[in-house]
Design an enzyme around this catalytic site. Structure first.
Site, short mmCIF file in Angstrom:
data_model
loop_
_atom_site.label_atom_id
_atom_site.label_comp_id
_atom_site.label_asym_id
_atom_site.label_seq_id
_atom_site.Cartn_x
_atom_site.Cartn_y
_atom_site.Cartn_z
CD GLU A 66 -0.79 0.05 3.84
OE1 GLU A 66 -1.92 -0.46 3.88
OE2 GLU A 66 -0.25 0.59 4.83
CG HIS A 68 -0.41 5.30 3.76
ND1 HIS A 68 0.70 5.76 4.43
CD2 HIS A 68 -0.43 3.95 3.94
CE1 HIS A 68 1.30 4.73 5.01
NE2 HIS A 68 0.66 3.62 4.72
CG HIS A 72 4.00 3.50 8.26
ND1 HIS A 72 2.87 3.72 9.00
CD2 HIS A 72 3.59 2.84 7.16
CE1 HIS A 72 1.83 3.22 8.36
NE2 HIS A 72 2.23 2.70 7.23
CG HIS A 106 4.69 0.88 2.93
ND1 HIS A 106 4.01 1.96 2.43
CD2 HIS A 106 3.99 0.47 4.01
CE1 HIS A 106 2.95 2.20 3.18
NE2 HIS A 106 2.89 1.30 4.16
CB CYS A 120 4.18 0.56 12.89
SG CYS A 120 3.74 1.72 11.57
MN MN Z 1 1.25 1.59 5.59
#
Ligand code: MN
Length: 152
Positions: A66, A68, A72, A106, A120
């Protein structure tokens, strides 16, 4: 979910679990873009604006491929695996740090025979992840290391 603020001290249990932390196995469906991964939200602190989660994949499990807008900050805590960030694919081991910049594809994959667990850190308010289209996947696979990583 329990809205009550957790206590200040929450001891670790065996097996990467913590007192007062809910263990959330991901729903697994036939077409799910992830495999054998669980989530535990360790800290969810509005005054900090962030959450710290612990994800764990069983051996040969993987996270969603995904991207976004939110970023992270990851620290590997358990096991071994491989991580793709953009066009880079690297082996990861405990205490390695991985930064995932905005809008970067990633995925984490556990090595066969060994689980992979990581912390995370993420914004509490964040955008929804986007999944790759067939065209996105084709473009990613133009990089040989990424093609090899994604074919497993
Ligand atoms: Mn992610």
């Amino acid at each position: 979910m329990d809205n009550e603020k957790p206590g200040n001290f929450r001891p670790a249990r065996d097996g990467f679990r913590w007192d007062g932390v809910a263990y959330q196995p991901y729903k697994q469906e036939g077409s799910a873009p992830f495999k054998d991964i669980s989530r535990q939200v360790l800290f969810q602190e509005p005054s900090l604006g962030c959450e710290l989660r612990y994800f764990e994949m069983d051996a040969a499990g993987y996270s969603t491929l995904e991207r976004h807008e939110h970023e992270h900050a990851v620290m590997i805590l358990r096991g071994h695996g491989t991580c793709m960030v953009g066009t880079e694919v690297r082996a990861v081991k405990p205490f390695d740090l991985v930064t995932i910049p905005a809008w970067t594809w990633h995925q984490f994959r556990a090595t066969a025979g060994e689980p992979l667990g990581f912390l995370c850190m993420v914004n509490q308010q964040r955008d929804r992840p986007v999944l790759p289209t067939a065209e996105d996947l084709a473009a990613m696979k133009a990089v040989p290391a990424v093609a090899a990583f994604l074919q497993d």
